[in-house]
Each structure stands twice: as structure tokens, then as C-alpha cells.
Design a protein around this motif. Structure first.
Motif, short mmCIF file in Angstrom:
data_model
loop_
_atom_site.label_atom_id
_atom_site.label_comp_id
_atom_site.label_asym_id
_atom_site.label_seq_id
_atom_site.Cartn_x
_atom_site.Cartn_y
_atom_site.Cartn_z
N ALA A 34 0.85 -1.20 0.00
CA ALA A 34 0.00 0.00 0.00
C ALA A 34 0.88 1.24 0.00
CB ALA A 34 -0.91 0.00 1.22
N PRO A 35 0.34 2.39 -0.44
CA PRO A 35 1.09 3.64 -0.36
C PRO A 35 1.04 4.19 1.06
CG PRO A 35 -1.07 4.05 -1.29
CD PRO A 35 -0.96 2.56 -1.11
N VAL A 36 2.01 5.03 1.38
CA VAL A 36 2.04 5.63 2.72
C VAL A 36 2.53 7.08 2.62
CG1 VAL A 36 4.42 4.98 3.29
CG2 VAL A 36 2.74 5.26 5.12
N GLU A 37 2.00 7.91 3.51
CA GLU A 37 2.48 9.29 3.65
C GLU A 37 2.69 9.57 5.13
OE1 GLU A 37 1.17 13.24 1.58
OE2 GLU A 37 -0.08 13.02 3.36
N LEU A 38 3.87 10.02 5.47
CA LEU A 38 4.19 10.42 6.84
C LEU A 38 4.29 11.94 6.84
CD1 LEU A 38 6.89 7.74 7.77
CD2 LEU A 38 4.39 7.58 7.86
N ARG A 39 3.53 12.58 7.72
CA ARG A 39 3.40 14.02 7.64
C ARG A 39 4.36 14.73 8.59
NH1 ARG A 39 -2.76 15.03 8.66
NH2 ARG A 39 -2.42 13.39 10.22
N CYS A 40 4.88 15.86 8.10
CA CYS A 40 5.81 16.67 8.87
C CYS A 40 5.53 18.13 8.56
CB CYS A 40 7.25 16.33 8.52
SG CYS A 40 8.48 17.42 9.27
N ASN A 41 5.34 18.91 9.61
CA ASN A 41 5.22 20.36 9.47
C ASN A 41 6.30 21.03 10.31
OD1 ASN A 41 2.18 19.44 8.93
ND2 ASN A 41 2.56 21.41 7.95
N TYR A 42 6.79 22.14 9.83
CA TYR A 42 7.85 22.84 10.55
C TYR A 42 7.45 24.28 10.78
CZ TYR A 42 9.06 24.96 6.10
OH TYR A 42 9.00 25.67 4.94
N LEU B 93 20.14 8.59 7.19
CA LEU B 93 19.50 9.60 6.37
C LEU B 93 18.73 8.96 5.21
CD1 LEU B 93 19.24 12.70 5.81
CD2 LEU B 93 21.11 12.37 4.16
N LEU B 94 17.47 9.38 5.07
CA LEU B 94 16.66 8.95 3.93
C LEU B 94 16.78 9.93 2.77
CD1 LEU B 94 13.15 7.76 5.21
CD2 LEU B 94 14.81 6.43 3.92
N LEU B 95 16.61 11.20 3.09
CA LEU B 95 16.68 12.25 2.08
C LEU B 95 16.77 13.60 2.78
CD1 LEU B 95 13.58 13.46 2.27
CD2 LEU B 95 13.09 11.52 0.80
N LYS B 96 17.10 14.63 1.98
CA LYS B 96 17.17 15.97 2.52
C LYS B 96 16.81 16.99 1.45
CE LYS B 96 22.20 16.35 1.83
NZ LYS B 96 23.52 16.58 2.52
N TYR B 97 16.24 18.11 1.92
CA TYR B 97 15.94 19.23 1.03
C TYR B 97 16.83 20.41 1.45
CZ TYR B 97 13.84 23.31 -1.00
OH TYR B 97 13.66 24.48 -1.68
N GLY C 133 13.30 4.05 -2.27
CA GLY C 133 12.06 4.41 -2.93
C GLY C 133 11.24 5.50 -2.27
N PHE C 134 11.77 6.12 -1.24
CA PHE C 134 11.07 7.22 -0.59
C PHE C 134 11.29 8.55 -1.30
CE2 PHE C 134 9.22 5.54 3.26
CZ PHE C 134 9.92 4.38 3.49
N GLU C 135 10.31 9.42 -1.20
CA GLU C 135 10.43 10.77 -1.70
C GLU C 135 9.67 11.71 -0.77
OE1 GLU C 135 8.73 10.44 -5.63
OE2 GLU C 135 6.77 11.06 -4.90
N LYS D 215 5.84 7.03 0.05
CA LYS D 215 6.34 5.87 -0.70
C LYS D 215 5.13 5.21 -1.36
CE LYS D 215 9.35 1.83 -0.55
NZ LYS D 215 10.31 1.03 0.24
N PRO D 216 5.20 4.93 -2.66
CA PRO D 216 4.02 4.42 -3.36
C PRO D 216 3.65 2.99 -3.00
CG PRO D 216 5.90 4.60 -4.85
CD PRO D 216 6.32 5.24 -3.56
N SER D 217 4.63 2.20 -2.53
CA SER D 217 4.35 0.80 -2.21
C SER D 217 5.34 0.35 -1.14
CB SER D 217 4.49 -0.07 -3.47
OG SER D 217 4.30 -1.43 -3.15
N VAL D 218 4.85 0.09 0.06
CA VAL D 218 5.76 -0.23 1.16
C VAL D 218 5.99 -1.73 1.27
CG1 VAL D 218 5.22 1.83 2.48
CG2 VAL D 218 3.86 -0.26 2.85
N HIS D 219 7.13 -2.06 1.89
CA HIS D 219 7.49 -3.45 2.15
C HIS D 219 7.57 -3.68 3.65
CE1 HIS D 219 8.42 -3.86 -2.10
NE2 HIS D 219 9.16 -2.77 -2.02
#
Lengths: 116, 115
Positions: free
Chosen positions: A17-25, A46-50, A62-64, A78-82
Motif C-alpha cells: 500500500a502507499p504511505v504518507e508520513l506528515r511533517c510540518n515545521y 538519512l533517507l533524504l534531505k531538502y 524508494g522514498f520521496e 512511498k508508493p508501495s511499502v514493504h
């Protein structure tokens, strides 16, 4: 002062299934945003950084995440989690203001539980 | 490269005892930091250092001391342990060349129980 809010402490989801984890700053200055993952009994990775540029950032496994300045958000997707994605995920922020020294401010974490 | 290493992995202390948590990195990173992780609290910064001989306090410094005599090592000292210091402690390091945009690398952690 900067702060990070992760809106969900736990997110259960079924495999593939897809998943979204929310973060506000919250910040009054330019920010740099990070997502880290912590697998059970391990350190943070580290997964990613902006930093700047394109608001859509691609990371490992596969995360964005998308940086949205108007909504002060940096949600992880992530569009499809494992099953192997089961872990705790932390959003973190640092900013370019005097005295910050690049210290990271972390959210309280979101535990992602992937079920078969 | 071993990256960031921490010793010990586990430690049990009695209230009032002192101990030193060791942290070392072999990446020649200028910036090093200590965090504590508590359930539901995320990671909170205890102390940090931007280079040998330079340290500063983070969000939760009380009860902890640090020093930085070499680039590689950044020990964290508990002078008189209290049950409130029961936690998982993480050390991290980052290159100082590009400053705050650089990624922080974390050690595996030290689990501390204070009775």
C-alpha cells in the motif's frame, strides 16, 4: 525558534500500500529539511534531505518527499511499502540563522508498521 | 571507515554513580554532537562541538559534561547519574566544510539504565 511537528505517532499500513508520513515545521528563516529512519535497535540513517531547488526530493529505498513552503510541510511518501520499511521515521530541520551551527531539531517520530 | 562508534552499547548505573560514554569518528568531521532519545520525545540535543577545544550546550545539557581534545573523540560524562537520565544516547558527526547543509552521521547508540 524552529520546531517540527510530526502529525502521526503511529501509522499502520498493509504491505504494497502507499504511505504518507506528515511533517510540518515552524521557522522564520530559510530551512533545510531532513528525513531520517531508525530501524529497531539501530542508529539513525538519512533517507533524504531538502536544501534548495526542486521541491520534490528523492531518497533511498524508494522514498520521496515534497517541500511545500506555503504550507510549511515536508511530507514523506512511498508508493508501495514493504515489510522491511517497518521502522521509526524522524523529520528534522535546521536553519541558516546566527548561532544555529546547523544543529538539528527533530520531530517526535512516526512509527511505521507494515503488515502482511 | 568505521564511521561513528560508541561504547559501551549497554550500561546499568546506580543513582549517584558517574560514567563516561565514549564516541569516536574516523571521518575527520569537525562537528560532533550528543543526543538523547526518549519514547515519544524524539531526539534532543545535549551538547555539541564545532571543533577541537570548542563545545556548547544544546537543549538539555543539565547533568552532562563534554570536552573535545581531539577531532576524533567527543566523550559525554554523567557526573552523578539520576533515574531521569535513563535513555538511549546517540552521538553524531558532520563535516564542517559546507556547514549546516551536510548530513549528520549517527552512531549505533548507548542504552543507559539508571536505577
Amino acid at each position: 525558534a524552529q520546531s517540527v511537528t510530526q502529525l502521526d505517532s503511529q501509522v499502520p499500513v498493509f504491505e504494497e500500500a502507499p504511505v504518507e508520513l506528515r511533517c510540518n515545521y515552524s521557522s522564520s528563516v530559510s530551512v533545510y529539511l531532513f528525513w531520517y529512519v531508525q530501524y529497531p535497535n539501530q542508529g539513525l540513517q538519512l533517507l533524504l534531505k531538502y536544501l534548495s531547488g526542486s521541491t520534490l526530493v528523492k531518497g533511498i529505498n524508494g522514498f520521496e518527499a515534497e517541500f511545500n513552503k506555503s504550507q510549511t510541510s515536508f511530507h514523506l511518501r512511498k508508493p508501495s511499502v514493504h515489510i522491511s520499511d517497518t521502522a521509526e521515521y524522524f523529520c528534522a530541520v535546521t536553519g541558516d540563522y546566527g548561532g544555529s551551527q546547523g544543529n538539528l531539531i527533530f520531530g517526535k517520530g512516526t512509527k511505521l508498521s507494515v503488515k502482511p | 571507515n568505521a564511521g561513528v562508534t560508541q561504547t559501551p552499547k549497554f550500561q546499568v548505573l546506580k543513582t549517584g554513580q558517574s560514567m563516561t560514554l565514549q564516541c569516536a569518528q574516523d571521518m575527520n568531521h569537525e562537528y560532533m554532537s550528543w543526543y538523547r532519545q526518549d519514547p515519544g520525545m524524539g531526539l534532543r540535543l545535549i551538547h555539541y562541538s564545532v571543533g577541537a577545544g570548542i563545545t556548547d550546550q544544546g537543549e538539555v545539557p543539565n547533568g552532562y559534561n563534554v570536552s573535545r581534545s581531539t577531532t576524533e573523540d567527543f566523550p559525554l560524562r554523567l557526573l552523578s547519574a539520576a533515574p531521569s537520565q535513563t535513555s538511549v544516547y546517540f552521538c553524531a558527526s558532520r563535516s564542517g566544510l559546507a556547514g549546516i547543509q551536510e548530513t549528520q552521521y549517527f552512531g549505533p547508540g548507548t542504552r543507559l539504565l539508571v536505577l
